[in-house]
Structure formats: structure tokens, C-alpha cells
Design a protein around this motif. Structure first.
Motif, PDB file in Angstrom:
ATOM      1  N   ILE A 141      10.221   2.100   5.088  1.00  0.00           N
ATOM      2  CA  ILE A 141       8.820   2.459   5.323  1.00  0.00           C
ATOM      3  C   ILE A 141       7.917   1.514   4.532  1.00  0.00           C
ATOM      4  N   PHE A 142       7.052   0.813   5.266  1.00  0.00           N
ATOM      5  CA  PHE A 142       6.064  -0.054   4.637  1.00  0.00           C
ATOM      6  C   PHE A 142       4.717   0.674   4.648  1.00  0.00           C
ATOM      7  N   VAL A 143       3.963   0.514   3.589  1.00  0.00           N
ATOM      8  CA  VAL A 143       2.672   1.176   3.465  1.00  0.00           C
ATOM      9  C   VAL A 143       1.587   0.114   3.343  1.00  0.00           C
ATOM     10  N   ALA A 144       0.601   0.175   4.242  1.00  0.00           N
ATOM     11  CA  ALA A 144      -0.480  -0.809   4.232  1.00  0.00           C
ATOM     12  C   ALA A 144      -1.311  -0.661   2.963  1.00  0.00           C
ATOM     13  N   PRO A 145      -1.599  -1.764   2.266  1.00  0.00           N
ATOM     14  CA  PRO A 145      -2.333  -1.674   1.001  1.00  0.00           C
ATOM     15  C   PRO A 145      -3.844  -1.568   1.191  1.00  0.00           C
ATOM     16  N   ASN A 146      -4.525  -1.261   0.115  1.00  0.00           N
ATOM     17  CA  ASN A 146      -5.986  -1.267   0.039  1.00  0.00           C
ATOM     18  C   ASN A 146      -6.450  -2.727   0.040  1.00  0.00           C
ATOM     19  N   ILE A 147      -7.220  -3.139   1.044  1.00  0.00           N
ATOM     20  CA  ILE A 147      -7.775  -4.496   1.057  1.00  0.00           C
ATOM     21  C   ILE A 147      -9.308  -4.438   1.069  1.00  0.00           C
ATOM     22  N   SER A 148      -9.847  -3.346   0.547  1.00  0.00           N
ATOM     23  CA  SER A 148     -11.298  -3.226   0.453  1.00  0.00           C
ATOM     24  C   SER A 148     -11.814  -4.143  -0.656  1.00  0.00           C
ATOM     25  N   SER A 149     -13.118  -4.141  -0.849  1.00  0.00           N
ATOM     26  CA  SER A 149     -13.739  -4.994  -1.866  1.00  0.00           C
ATOM     27  C   SER A 149     -13.648  -4.407  -3.263  1.00  0.00           C
ATOM     28  N   ASN A 150     -12.922  -3.318  -3.417  1.00  0.00           N
ATOM     29  CA  ASN A 150     -12.741  -2.704  -4.737  1.00  0.00           C
ATOM     30  C   ASN A 150     -12.016  -3.680  -5.661  1.00  0.00           C
ATOM     31  N   THR A 151     -12.566  -3.908  -6.847  1.00  0.00           N
ATOM     32  CA  THR A 151     -11.984  -4.909  -7.747  1.00  0.00           C
ATOM     33  C   THR A 151     -10.726  -4.427  -8.447  1.00  0.00           C
ATOM     34  N   ALA A 152     -10.574  -3.117  -8.588  1.00  0.00           N
ATOM     35  CA  ALA A 152      -9.388  -2.588  -9.269  1.00  0.00           C
ATOM     36  C   ALA A 152      -8.256  -2.298  -8.299  1.00  0.00           C
ATOM     37  N   ASP A 153      -8.572  -1.710  -7.155  1.00  0.00           N
ATOM     38  CA  ASP A 153      -7.539  -1.241  -6.236  1.00  0.00           C
ATOM     39  C   ASP A 153      -7.411  -2.077  -4.966  1.00  0.00           C
ATOM     40  N   GLY A 154      -8.407  -2.882  -4.656  1.00  0.00           N
ATOM     41  CA  GLY A 154      -8.391  -3.699  -3.457  1.00  0.00           C
ATOM     42  C   GLY A 154      -8.284  -5.177  -3.778  1.00  0.00           C
ATOM     43  N   ILE A 155      -9.029  -5.988  -3.029  1.00  0.00           N
ATOM     44  CA  ILE A 155      -8.948  -7.443  -3.212  1.00  0.00           C
ATOM     45  C   ILE A 155     -10.274  -8.011  -3.725  1.00  0.00           C
ATOM     46  N   GLY A 156     -11.101  -7.155  -4.297  1.00  0.00           N
ATOM     47  CA  GLY A 156     -12.419  -7.584  -4.749  1.00  0.00           C
ATOM     48  C   GLY A 156     -12.401  -8.613  -5.860  1.00  0.00           C
ATOM     49  N   SER A 157     -11.306  -8.685  -6.605  1.00  0.00           N
ATOM     50  CA  SER A 157     -11.231  -9.659  -7.696  1.00  0.00           C
ATOM     51  C   SER A 157     -10.529 -10.953  -7.280  1.00  0.00           C
ATOM     52  N   TRP A 158     -10.098 -11.027  -6.009  1.00  0.00           N
ATOM     53  CA  TRP A 158      -9.382 -12.213  -5.540  1.00  0.00           C
ATOM     54  C   TRP A 158     -10.326 -13.394  -5.344  1.00  0.00           C
ATOM     55  N   SER A 159      -9.778 -14.582  -5.501  1.00  0.00           N
ATOM     56  CA  SER A 159     -10.487 -15.800  -5.105  1.00  0.00           C
ATOM     57  C   SER A 159     -10.166 -16.102  -3.642  1.00  0.00           C
ATOM     58  N   LEU A 160     -10.917 -17.017  -3.050  1.00  0.00           N
ATOM     59  CA  LEU A 160     -10.632 -17.425  -1.679  1.00  0.00           C
ATOM     60  C   LEU A 160      -9.233 -18.024  -1.589  1.00  0.00           C
ATOM     61  N   GLU A 161      -8.828 -18.785  -2.583  1.00  0.00           N
ATOM     62  CA  GLU A 161      -7.482 -19.365  -2.555  1.00  0.00           C
ATOM     63  C   GLU A 161      -6.412 -18.290  -2.652  1.00  0.00           C
ATOM     64  N   ASP A 162      -6.647 -17.249  -3.464  1.00  0.00           N
ATOM     65  CA  ASP A 162      -5.721 -16.111  -3.512  1.00  0.00           C
ATOM     66  C   ASP A 162      -5.544 -15.517  -2.110  1.00  0.00           C
ATOM     67  N   PHE A 163      -6.675 -15.305  -1.452  1.00  0.00           N
ATOM     68  CA  PHE A 163      -6.663 -14.704  -0.117  1.00  0.00           C
ATOM     69  C   PHE A 163      -5.919 -15.593   0.871  1.00  0.00           C
ATOM     70  N   ALA A 164      -6.209 -16.892   0.847  1.00  0.00           N
ATOM     71  CA  ALA A 164      -5.571 -17.817   1.780  1.00  0.00           C
ATOM     72  C   ALA A 164      -4.069 -17.906   1.533  1.00  0.00           C
ATOM     73  N   ASN A 165      -3.635 -17.864   0.277  1.00  0.00           N
ATOM     74  CA  ASN A 165      -2.202 -17.874  -0.021  1.00  0.00           C
ATOM     75  C   ASN A 165      -1.517 -16.621   0.499  1.00  0.00           C
ATOM     76  N   ALA A 166      -2.185 -15.482   0.400  1.00  0.00           N
ATOM     77  CA  ALA A 166      -1.629 -14.243   0.943  1.00  0.00           C
ATOM     78  C   ALA A 166      -1.516 -14.322   2.463  1.00  0.00           C
ATOM     79  N   MET A 167      -2.559 -14.816   3.099  1.00  0.00           N
ATOM     80  CA  MET A 167      -2.612 -14.848   4.559  1.00  0.00           C
ATOM     81  C   MET A 167      -1.640 -15.860   5.169  1.00  0.00           C
ATOM     82  N   THR A 168      -1.478 -16.999   4.532  1.00  0.00           N
ATOM     83  CA  THR A 168      -0.696 -18.067   5.152  1.00  0.00           C
ATOM     84  C   THR A 168       0.672 -18.286   4.528  1.00  0.00           C
ATOM     85  N   HIS A 169       0.891 -17.790   3.315  1.00  0.00           N
ATOM     86  CA  HIS A 169       2.189 -17.978   2.658  1.00  0.00           C
ATOM     87  C   HIS A 169       2.848 -16.654   2.278  1.00  0.00           C
TER      88      HIS A 169
END
Length: 310
Positions: free
Chosen positions: A82-110
Motif C-alpha cells: 500500500i502506497f500513500v500519497a504524500p502532502n504536496i501542499s505549500s505547507n513548509t513543515a508537512d508539504g513541499i513549501g520549503s523546497w527549492s525549484l531544484e528539489d522539486f525538479a529532482n523529485a519529478m524527474t529523478h
């Protein structure tokens, strides 16, 4: 005897070291990272719908503005666990609000997290790797405008050996490929090749249609020789249909039929869309008509699954 044991131990250590090195999470090259730019949120909204982000990351049954609250939590029951979809909201603690654009691109493409872990391919980065740097920047800009949602999603529930996340690095070596699946249309007769290439980008990239419509091998990798030829459902029961231009697929539909289906949810036989495709169709209805026409042009000019090239 002692010498043989020593040799075996050295071979084992060498093999373990090689496996550890090969399974390491990868990141985009400095050249690819330099192509990233802060994006246009308006275009990012279109990329968001093309990518179906809300279908996994919004709450189950969400409608309207609630589709933009990306707190995660959707449970995907698969043969691997069972896979559970994560929080990808702009929340800085629980989502991806603290990510950089490069962090995001590495997640999406690698499929690599900011802290250097391999993501499981339930997150369809094997398709998103084909996305352009511009679309990645635009999508990230749009996501940053969306509501912050508190709370981390639950952990995945996976048994051995699938809970060994490091091993996904070896899997990515086999299945994470940036090039197009279909190199060119099977016919040029009256075909707008620019439109077809746009359709290829949408289907093979952000739309990630192959993740459901293409069968998988024993390791969960897509069987690209049967691209879009239909597959057992990875979640739940039943099967996902062939959407290549065969008699069992879209052979009897013309391009206008396909484009209208993506807009309205109605087939040429006046049946209506059902199952998980409901979410996909609702997302596609938010795209420009030209994008739905491009998808249709692509699907009508790819090899029927029975004659798919090796």
C-alpha cells in the motif's frame, strides 16, 4: 580453505559495494539544473491538470476548490503493498513549501527526495522525466500559490523486500529513461506533426497515460513494447483498456471522437466515462481544446499494440 573463504568474502564485499553505489539516488546534471527558471503560475495551472496532481494528492471525493488542497493521504493498494500519497501542499513543515525549484525538479524527474532518498515509482516520475524545464518551473510556481494543508500523510505499508527503499535505485537504472517512447508517427498522411508531437509530450510526459494503460513486467517496470496496449489494474480489480488504434482500442474512433470524449466524458456510443478515468477526463476537460486534439492525434498515429516495435 581459509583462502577460499577470504576470496568469497572479498567478492561479496565488492558486490555489495557495487550494488550500494549503483542504487544511490540520482539528481539532475548541473546543465539541466541551470535550465530551470522561476515559472509562470498561470501556465502551471494547465500543467497541474495535465499531470493529474489532484487525483492523488487531494482528499478522496474532493470537488471544486477542495481539489487544490493537496494534503495527500490517498491509499493505493497494489501487488507490492500500500502506497500513500504524500502532502504536496505549500505547507513548509508537512508539504513541499520549503523546497527549492531544484528539489522539486529532482523529485519529478529523478524520483529523488531533497534529503537524498529514492521515491517509489507509485509516484510516476518515470513519465515526468520527459517534462520540459519550463513546465517544471511553471508547475512549481502554481503549487506555491495553493493552500497550505497541515498534517503529514501516513507512511507506506510495504512488506519485505519492497520496504528497502535503497533498492529502488537499481530499479531506476533499468526503467527511468528520458527519451520518447514512440519516436515518430506510424503515418504522415495528412498529419500535423507539430500537433502530434505536442500530443506525444502530453501523453508520455505530464499526462503519464502509460502508467495505467501499459502492462508491467515482474519488477513493475512498463513493458514499452506493449505501450498503451491495456493492462491489469494496478489498484483494485479489473483491467485498463487498450488505447492504441486497434479494433480492441481506439481503432473505431476518429480523432474528433477521442477529443470529444476527453472534453465531455461521452463515447461515440453515448456511453459515459467510468472508474478511475472519471478523474482523468475531468482533468483533461480543463485543458485547451488544442491539447485534447493533440492527444487524439498522437493516439491515432502510434503503432497498434500487436505490431509495437521492440
Amino acid at each position: 580453505m581459509k583462502k577460499a573463504i577470504l576470496v568469497l568474502a572479498l567478492l561479496g564485499a565488492t558486490a555489495a559495494g557495487a550494488a550500494w553505489a549503483l542504487s544511490a539516488p540520482t539528481r539532475m546534471s548541473a546543465e539541466d539544473a541551470s535550465a530551470l527558471r522561476q515559472g509562470d503560475a498561470a501556465n502551471g495551472e494547465l500543467v497541474f491538470w495535465a499531470g493529474g496532481c489532484a487525483s492523488c494528492h487531494a482528499a478522496s471525493g474532493a470537488k471544486g476548490e477542495d481539489l487544490l488542497k493537496l494534503g495527500g493521504g490517498l491509499r493505493l493498494e497494489t501487488p507490492f503493498g500500500i502506497f500513500v500519497a504524500p502532502n504536496i501542499s505549500s505547507n513548509t513543515a508537512d508539504g513541499i513549501g520549503s523546497w527549492s525549484l531544484e528539489d522539486f525538479a529532482n523529485a519529478m524527474t529523478h524520483g529523488t527526495s531533497p534529503d537524498g532518498r529514492n521515491y517509489y515509482p507509485a509516484f510516476p516520475y518515470t513519465s515526468y522525466i520527459r517534462m520540459s524545464a519550463d513546465d517544471l518551473g511553471d508547475l512549481f510556481a502554481f503549487l506555491k500559490t495553493l493552500p497550505s494543508v497541515d498534517g503529514k500523510a501516513a507512511d507506506h505499508d510495504l512488506g519485505f523486500p519492497f520496504n528497502l527503499r535503497r533498492g529502488i535505485g537499481l530499479w531506476k537504472r533499468l526503467y527511468l529513461k528520458p527519451g520518447p517512447v514512440i519516436s515518430e508517427p506510424v503515418t504522415q498522411d495528412g498529419l500535423d506533426t507539430v500537433l502530434w508531437e505536442r500530443g506525444r509530450y502530453l501523453v508520455e510526459g505530464p499526462g503519464h497515460c502509460g502508467e495505467c494503460h501499459t502492462p508491467r513486467d515482474f519488477a513493475g517496470g512498463l513493458e514499452l513494447t506493449r505501450w498503451l496496449g491495456g493492462a491489469p489494474a494496478q489498484t483494485g480489480e479489473g483491467s485498463i483498456p487498450d488505447i492504441t488504434p486497434t479494433d480492441g482500442g481506439f481503432g473505431g474512433w476518429n480523432a474528433a471522437d477521442i477529443a470529444y470524449y476527453l472534453e465531455s466524458g461521452f463515447t461515440p456510443e453515448y456511453d459515459s466515462v467510468g472508474g478511475e478515468m472519471v478523474h482523468v477526463q475531468e482533468n483533461m476537460a480543463k485543458l485547451p481544446a488544442s491539447d485534447r486534439e493533440a492527444i487524439a492525434a498522437y493516439l491515432k498515429a502510434i503503432p497498434p499494440v500487436a505490431v509495437q516495435p521492440n
